[in-house]
Motif scaffolding. Sequence first.
Motif, PDB file in Angstrom:
ATOM      1  N   ALA A 136      -1.080   4.351  -5.560  1.00  0.00           N
ATOM      2  CA  ALA A 136      -2.168   3.836  -4.730  1.00  0.00           C
ATOM      3  C   ALA A 136      -2.540   2.409  -5.095  1.00  0.00           C
ATOM      4  O   ALA A 136      -3.123   1.690  -4.279  1.00  0.00           O
ATOM      5  CB  ALA A 136      -3.398   4.742  -4.874  1.00  0.00           C
ATOM      6  N   ASP A 137      -2.233   1.987  -6.329  1.00  0.00           N
ATOM      7  CA  ASP A 137      -2.585   0.648  -6.799  1.00  0.00           C
ATOM      8  C   ASP A 137      -1.567   0.236  -7.870  1.00  0.00           C
ATOM      9  O   ASP A 137      -1.673   0.687  -9.012  1.00  0.00           O
ATOM     10  CB  ASP A 137      -3.996   0.642  -7.381  1.00  0.00           C
ATOM     11  N   ASP A 156      -1.315  -2.203  -9.670  1.00  0.00           N
ATOM     12  CA  ASP A 156      -1.933  -2.840 -10.839  1.00  0.00           C
ATOM     13  C   ASP A 156      -2.928  -1.913 -11.533  1.00  0.00           C
ATOM     14  O   ASP A 156      -3.654  -2.343 -12.428  1.00  0.00           O
ATOM     15  CB  ASP A 156      -2.652  -4.123 -10.416  1.00  0.00           C
ATOM     16  N   GLY A 157      -2.949  -0.659 -11.119  1.00  0.00           N
ATOM     17  CA  GLY A 157      -3.907   0.283 -11.675  1.00  0.00           C
ATOM     18  C   GLY A 157      -3.532   0.759 -13.061  1.00  0.00           C
ATOM     19  O   GLY A 157      -2.518   0.351 -13.637  1.00  0.00           O
ATOM     20  N   GLY A 171      -1.012   3.238 -11.560  1.00  0.00           N
ATOM     21  CA  GLY A 171      -1.757   3.279 -10.321  1.00  0.00           C
ATOM     22  C   GLY A 171      -1.525   4.473  -9.428  1.00  0.00           C
ATOM     23  O   GLY A 171      -1.741   4.393  -8.214  1.00  0.00           O
ATOM     24  N   THR A 231      -6.297   6.916 -10.093  1.00  0.00           N
ATOM     25  CA  THR A 231      -7.087   5.902  -9.387  1.00  0.00           C
ATOM     26  C   THR A 231      -8.072   6.487  -8.380  1.00  0.00           C
ATOM     27  O   THR A 231      -9.069   5.838  -8.063  1.00  0.00           O
ATOM     28  CB  THR A 231      -6.165   4.915  -8.629  1.00  0.00           C
ATOM     29  N   CYS A 232      -7.795   7.669  -7.861  1.00  0.00           N
ATOM     30  CA  CYS A 232      -8.601   8.194  -6.749  1.00  0.00           C
ATOM     31  C   CYS A 232      -9.283   9.525  -7.028  1.00  0.00           C
ATOM     32  O   CYS A 232     -10.131   9.949  -6.239  1.00  0.00           O
ATOM     33  CB  CYS A 232      -7.720   8.361  -5.505  1.00  0.00           C
ATOM     34  N   ARG A 264     -13.294   0.321  -3.997  1.00  0.00           N
ATOM     35  CA  ARG A 264     -11.927   0.258  -4.543  1.00  0.00           C
ATOM     36  C   ARG A 264     -11.181   1.570  -4.282  1.00  0.00           C
ATOM     37  O   ARG A 264      -9.997   1.575  -3.941  1.00  0.00           O
ATOM     38  CB  ARG A 264     -11.970  -0.053  -6.044  1.00  0.00           C
ATOM     39  N   SER A 265     -11.901   2.659  -4.449  1.00  0.00           N
ATOM     40  CA  SER A 265     -11.296   3.962  -4.185  1.00  0.00           C
ATOM     41  C   SER A 265     -10.882   4.077  -2.719  1.00  0.00           C
ATOM     42  O   SER A 265      -9.793   4.584  -2.398  1.00  0.00           O
ATOM     43  CB  SER A 265     -12.284   5.073  -4.540  1.00  0.00           C
ATOM     44  N   ARG A 316     -10.083   1.637  -0.642  1.00  0.00           N
ATOM     45  CA  ARG A 316      -8.919   0.784  -0.375  1.00  0.00           C
ATOM     46  C   ARG A 316      -7.637   1.456  -0.869  1.00  0.00           C
ATOM     47  O   ARG A 316      -6.599   1.426  -0.195  1.00  0.00           O
ATOM     48  CB  ARG A 316      -9.087  -0.586  -1.041  1.00  0.00           C
ATOM     49  N   ARG A 317      -7.715   2.042  -2.048  1.00  0.00           N
ATOM     50  CA  ARG A 317      -6.530   2.715  -2.592  1.00  0.00           C
ATOM     51  C   ARG A 317      -6.136   3.902  -1.718  1.00  0.00           C
ATOM     52  O   ARG A 317      -4.961   4.100  -1.401  1.00  0.00           O
ATOM     53  CB  ARG A 317      -6.818   3.175  -4.021  1.00  0.00           C
TER      54      ARG A 317
END
Length: 401
Positions: free
Chosen positions: A239-240, A242-243, A252, A257-258, A308-309, A311-312
Amino acid sequence: MGDFNQAVILDSIRRSGEGLSRVELAGSAGLAAQTVSNICRRLLDAGLIMEAGKETSGPGKPRTILRLNPKGIFAVGVHIDPAVTSFALVDAVGTVLESLERPTDLASAAGDAVAVMGRDIRDIIDRSGVDRLRLAGVGVATPGPIDAASGTVVDPPHMPGWLRVPLRSILEEATGLPVVMDKDVTAAAVAELWTASTASPPSMVYLYIGTGIGAGLVIGDEVVRGASGNVGEIGHLIADPDGPECDCGRRGCVKVTCMPETLVAEARELGVLPAPDPGNPASLHRDLEALAAAAENGDAAAAGVLARSARRMAGVVSALASLLDVDRVVFGGPFWPPLSATYLAQVPEIVRQLSVTNTVHALDIAGTRLFPGEEAVGAACLVMEKTFSPNAARLLLDAKD
């Protein structure tokens, strides 16, 4: 073929809401009038449908309207979450007659905990006074992965000790009823389809947000379960990029991330939420509600965590919708309500920008029709789906035949 045609008629009557006449059923199902009449007579004799008055439209004698009989069939639903197990006994139209909620017992041996669930099922049936002969069975929604063929829970995250638990056989022995078992995400998709009208889009991804996150899938108005019954394991979709690092070795993933616990942990690091009290730990659900309330009250850090969540998750939704070419995405699950305002405000526009099919067809993004706490009703829909819904597999002969 007879079973399939009967399921088609039952499903048409169920979805009609106000009911249908035999003439309308013959037209919608593409069956001969005599075939429809014979099927309807059997269903009336069995008490599954009922006559609901006459309707006059144009010349000729009035037509008899047929509707689903709410008391014709019943089912019990059990939703197992690592935190809470909920039970519901429902009638044919989804009215809850009895319900129960208990903390999920993770301290006892898993087999013993499931046997106690069987006792709880018997208790709510006894309290309801429902004729057991009209009980179609028990539907169980459980975290995956599962072994669908054997009715076994394999090794769900957040449920230590639940390694290859023969859940279906234990509950069948404890209740004396047939048991239908499925993943919680699939049960949620079934429930969404079950409560849909005929005008609803036939292809859908259901994003289930519980202690974990998964996806249920409906294609062509039929629930897709996959080769082993484990469709929708999306925890390791990225999902990201860069996470944070995930235990799979990549960065990510949805899992880091979520997930609700991830959002709460991020909020604690930013000082939005206080550190947990070891002597009185708050539930994850209350923490997530507190995060959402802080965002609504103008806390910029809290709003940032949720944004942010969103967007991911929008990236995940876009990838799934493009891969599967569905026309509807539905969010739901026990932890959906605190996230709904932010997600519904932000996810649709981000997905529209990322979509590769938005010039061909629109993608509808919405929240579930089920109310919070109705996950056990969704589990009961597994039984109703098996009983009422036409399935092309019914038309296939066994290989031995």
